[in-house]
Every structure is written in structure tokens, then in C-alpha cells.
Design a protein around this motif. Sequence first.
Motif, PDB file in Angstrom:
ATOM      1  N   GLY A 185     -12.814   4.325  -7.611  1.00  0.00           N
ATOM      2  CA  GLY A 185     -11.992   3.146  -8.230  1.00  0.00           C
ATOM      3  C   GLY A 185     -10.671   3.307  -7.628  1.00  0.00           C
ATOM      4  N   THR A 186      -9.662   2.676  -7.899  1.00  0.00           N
ATOM      5  CA  THR A 186      -8.374   3.054  -7.217  1.00  0.00           C
ATOM      6  C   THR A 186      -7.811   4.481  -7.064  1.00  0.00           C
ATOM      7  N   ASN A 187      -7.774   4.396  -6.367  1.00  0.00           N
ATOM      8  CA  ASN A 187      -7.927   6.561  -5.510  1.00  0.00           C
ATOM      9  C   ASN A 187      -7.436   6.982  -6.521  1.00  0.00           C
ATOM     10  N   THR A 188      -9.380   6.985  -7.058  1.00  0.00           N
ATOM     11  CA  THR A 188     -10.262   8.228  -7.952  1.00  0.00           C
ATOM     12  C   THR A 188     -10.954   8.514  -6.767  1.00  0.00           C
ATOM     13  N   ILE A 189     -11.663   9.397  -7.275  1.00  0.00           N
ATOM     14  CA  ILE A 189     -13.079  10.308  -6.331  1.00  0.00           C
ATOM     15  C   ILE A 189     -14.139  10.664  -7.375  1.00  0.00           C
ATOM     16  N   GLY A 190     -15.542  10.650  -7.131  1.00  0.00           N
ATOM     17  CA  GLY A 190     -16.668  11.058  -7.902  1.00  0.00           C
ATOM     18  C   GLY A 190     -17.753  12.056  -7.161  1.00  0.00           C
ATOM     19  N   THR A 191     -18.521  11.998  -8.009  1.00  0.00           N
ATOM     20  CA  THR A 191     -19.571  12.653  -7.705  1.00  0.00           C
ATOM     21  C   THR A 191     -20.821  11.826  -6.846  1.00  0.00           C
ATOM     22  N   TYR A 192     -21.153  12.194  -5.825  1.00  0.00           N
ATOM     23  CA  TYR A 192     -21.825  11.496  -4.665  1.00  0.00           C
ATOM     24  C   TYR A 192     -22.758  11.151  -5.431  1.00  0.00           C
ATOM     25  N   THR A 193     -24.006   9.803  -5.323  1.00  0.00           N
ATOM     26  CA  THR A 193     -25.108   9.497  -6.266  1.00  0.00           C
ATOM     27  C   THR A 193     -26.350   8.892  -4.724  1.00  0.00           C
ATOM     28  N   THR A 194     -27.608   8.737  -5.706  1.00  0.00           N
ATOM     29  CA  THR A 194     -28.607   8.212  -4.404  1.00  0.00           C
ATOM     30  C   THR A 194     -28.029   7.385  -3.982  1.00  0.00           C
ATOM     31  N   LEU A 195     -28.554   7.355  -2.439  1.00  0.00           N
ATOM     32  CA  LEU A 195     -28.274   6.248  -1.068  1.00  0.00           C
ATOM     33  C   LEU A 195     -26.832   6.376  -0.599  1.00  0.00           C
ATOM     34  N   ASP A 196     -26.113   6.736  -1.357  1.00  0.00           N
ATOM     35  CA  ASP A 196     -24.108   6.452  -1.094  1.00  0.00           C
ATOM     36  C   ASP A 196     -24.679   7.095   0.658  1.00  0.00           C
ATOM     37  N   ILE A 249       1.118  -0.946   0.015  1.00  0.00           N
ATOM     38  CA  ILE A 249       0.156   0.037  -0.152  1.00  0.00           C
ATOM     39  C   ILE A 249       1.017   1.409  -0.338  1.00  0.00           C
ATOM     40  N   GLU A 250       0.970   2.047  -0.580  1.00  0.00           N
ATOM     41  CA  GLU A 250       1.195   3.431  -0.961  1.00  0.00           C
ATOM     42  C   GLU A 250       0.712   4.281  -0.351  1.00  0.00           C
ATOM     43  N   LYS A 251       1.829   4.874   0.425  1.00  0.00           N
ATOM     44  CA  LYS A 251       1.213   5.893   1.086  1.00  0.00           C
ATOM     45  C   LYS A 251       0.259   7.400   0.326  1.00  0.00           C
ATOM     46  N   GLY A 252      -0.786   7.882   1.239  1.00  0.00           N
ATOM     47  CA  GLY A 252      -1.564   8.498   0.629  1.00  0.00           C
ATOM     48  C   GLY A 252      -2.891   7.737  -0.757  1.00  0.00           C
ATOM     49  N   THR A 253      -2.375   6.644  -0.352  1.00  0.00           N
ATOM     50  CA  THR A 253      -3.863   4.944  -1.176  1.00  0.00           C
ATOM     51  C   THR A 253      -4.873   5.575  -0.197  1.00  0.00           C
ATOM     52  N   LEU A 254      -6.053   5.609  -1.098  1.00  0.00           N
ATOM     53  CA  LEU A 254      -7.780   5.785  -0.553  1.00  0.00           C
ATOM     54  C   LEU A 254      -7.958   4.137   0.355  1.00  0.00           C
ATOM     55  N   LEU A 255      -7.932   4.480   1.757  1.00  0.00           N
ATOM     56  CA  LEU A 255      -8.167   3.235   1.963  1.00  0.00           C
ATOM     57  C   LEU A 255      -9.632   2.481   2.023  1.00  0.00           C
ATOM     58  N   LYS A 256     -10.369   1.382   2.446  1.00  0.00           N
ATOM     59  CA  LYS A 256     -11.389   1.158   2.161  1.00  0.00           C
ATOM     60  C   LYS A 256     -11.458  -0.193   4.139  1.00  0.00           C
ATOM     61  N   LEU A 257     -12.540   0.005   4.329  1.00  0.00           N
ATOM     62  CA  LEU A 257     -13.058  -0.211   5.730  1.00  0.00           C
ATOM     63  C   LEU A 257     -13.208  -2.440   5.777  1.00  0.00           C
ATOM     64  N   THR A 297     -10.738   0.292  -4.474  1.00  0.00           N
ATOM     65  CA  THR A 297     -10.210  -0.073  -5.451  1.00  0.00           C
ATOM     66  C   THR A 297     -11.679  -0.287  -6.463  1.00  0.00           C
ATOM     67  N   GLY A 298     -12.266  -0.007  -6.212  1.00  0.00           N
ATOM     68  CA  GLY A 298     -13.965  -0.264  -6.908  1.00  0.00           C
ATOM     69  C   GLY A 298     -14.961   0.994  -6.493  1.00  0.00           C
ATOM     70  N   ASP A 299     -15.909   0.983  -7.108  1.00  0.00           N
ATOM     71  CA  ASP A 299     -16.961   2.121  -7.279  1.00  0.00           C
ATOM     72  C   ASP A 299     -17.949   1.968  -6.039  1.00  0.00           C
ATOM     73  N   ASN A 300     -17.747   3.258  -4.854  1.00  0.00           N
ATOM     74  CA  ASN A 300     -18.514   3.177  -4.022  1.00  0.00           C
ATOM     75  C   ASN A 300     -17.698   1.993  -2.548  1.00  0.00           C
ATOM     76  N   ASP A 301     -16.664   1.785  -2.710  1.00  0.00           N
ATOM     77  CA  ASP A 301     -15.967   0.925  -1.582  1.00  0.00           C
ATOM     78  C   ASP A 301     -15.517   1.540  -0.049  1.00  0.00           C
ATOM     79  N   LEU A 302     -16.400   0.732   0.597  1.00  0.00           N
ATOM     80  CA  LEU A 302     -16.717   1.875   2.005  1.00  0.00           C
ATOM     81  C   LEU A 302     -14.678   2.443   2.163  1.00  0.00           C
ATOM     82  N   PHE A 303     -15.176   3.478   2.379  1.00  0.00           N
ATOM     83  CA  PHE A 303     -13.783   4.652   2.718  1.00  0.00           C
ATOM     84  C   PHE A 303     -13.707   4.590   3.902  1.00  0.00           C
TER      85      PHE A 303
END
Length: 131
Positions: free
Chosen positions: A93-104, A25-33, A43-49
Motif C-alpha cells: 500500500g502507500t509507503n507500506t510493505i508486506g511479505t512476498y507471495t507466490t509469483l511476486d 512526492i515526499e522524501k522517502g516515498t516508495l516509488l513505482k515504475l 499506492t497499491g498492493d504489488n506496485d512495480l517498485f
Amino acid sequence: MANEAVMLFEFMPPVPFTCADGAGIEKGTLLKLSDPFTVAAATGDNDLFIGLAAEEKIANDGKTTIPVYLMGIARMKDSGSGITVGTDVVVKGTNTIGTYTTLDDEKGYVVGKALETAAASDTLLVLFGLR
């Protein structure tokens, strides 16, 4: 990996979470719980950040913990759709973010709030952390 977040302001010290010894895991990686108190690279759409890796974790180094920033402001990468200031954002996705959608929000997927507008695939400041 690529596109790791760059931490600018930390609001609390990093907290040690469990991780797999085999994980790199690189420093600064977005992590899921996951359960129990365990993190992995998101790594995937809507992982539990849960937060950002505060240090690099080298695969198979014998360590099974990694420090995690849970709150702060960081520069993150847009997934390619563009983001408007003030919008809640989620993992896309992997280290990327996007706009919130319904029920997020109800599912706990929200990473944080965009502090500036970003064009498609640009970087932007994000206030992330516990809500």
C-alpha cells in the motif's frame, strides 16, 4: 503522506527519473515504475517498485524529474501482518510493505529483503534495490 521510508545507507547516488509536474512526492516515498523511465508514488498492493524518493517533489513546481535511490538499506513500515527476518518483501500500500507471495518475483514486484523481524505495523530495516 505518512510512513515514508528513512534511508540509512545508500549504495549508489540517486538517479533522476521523470515524474508528473502535478505530483507531490515526499522524501522517502516508495516509488513505482512506469513507461518510459517514469515514477509515481506506489499506492497499491504489488506496485512495480523501483526505489525511494531522494528529495521532496512539490506539486506543480514546474519540475518533471525527481532523484531516486535505487539501492540501499532503509527503515520501512510493515503493512500490518508482520514480517520475518530474511523474507522478501513487496509493496502492499502507500509507503507500506508486506511479505512476498507466490509469483511476486517473476513479475518483478520484490522491494528487497527484511533485515530484521517486525511485528504487525512496526518498522524494519530492508535491503532494497536491483536484483
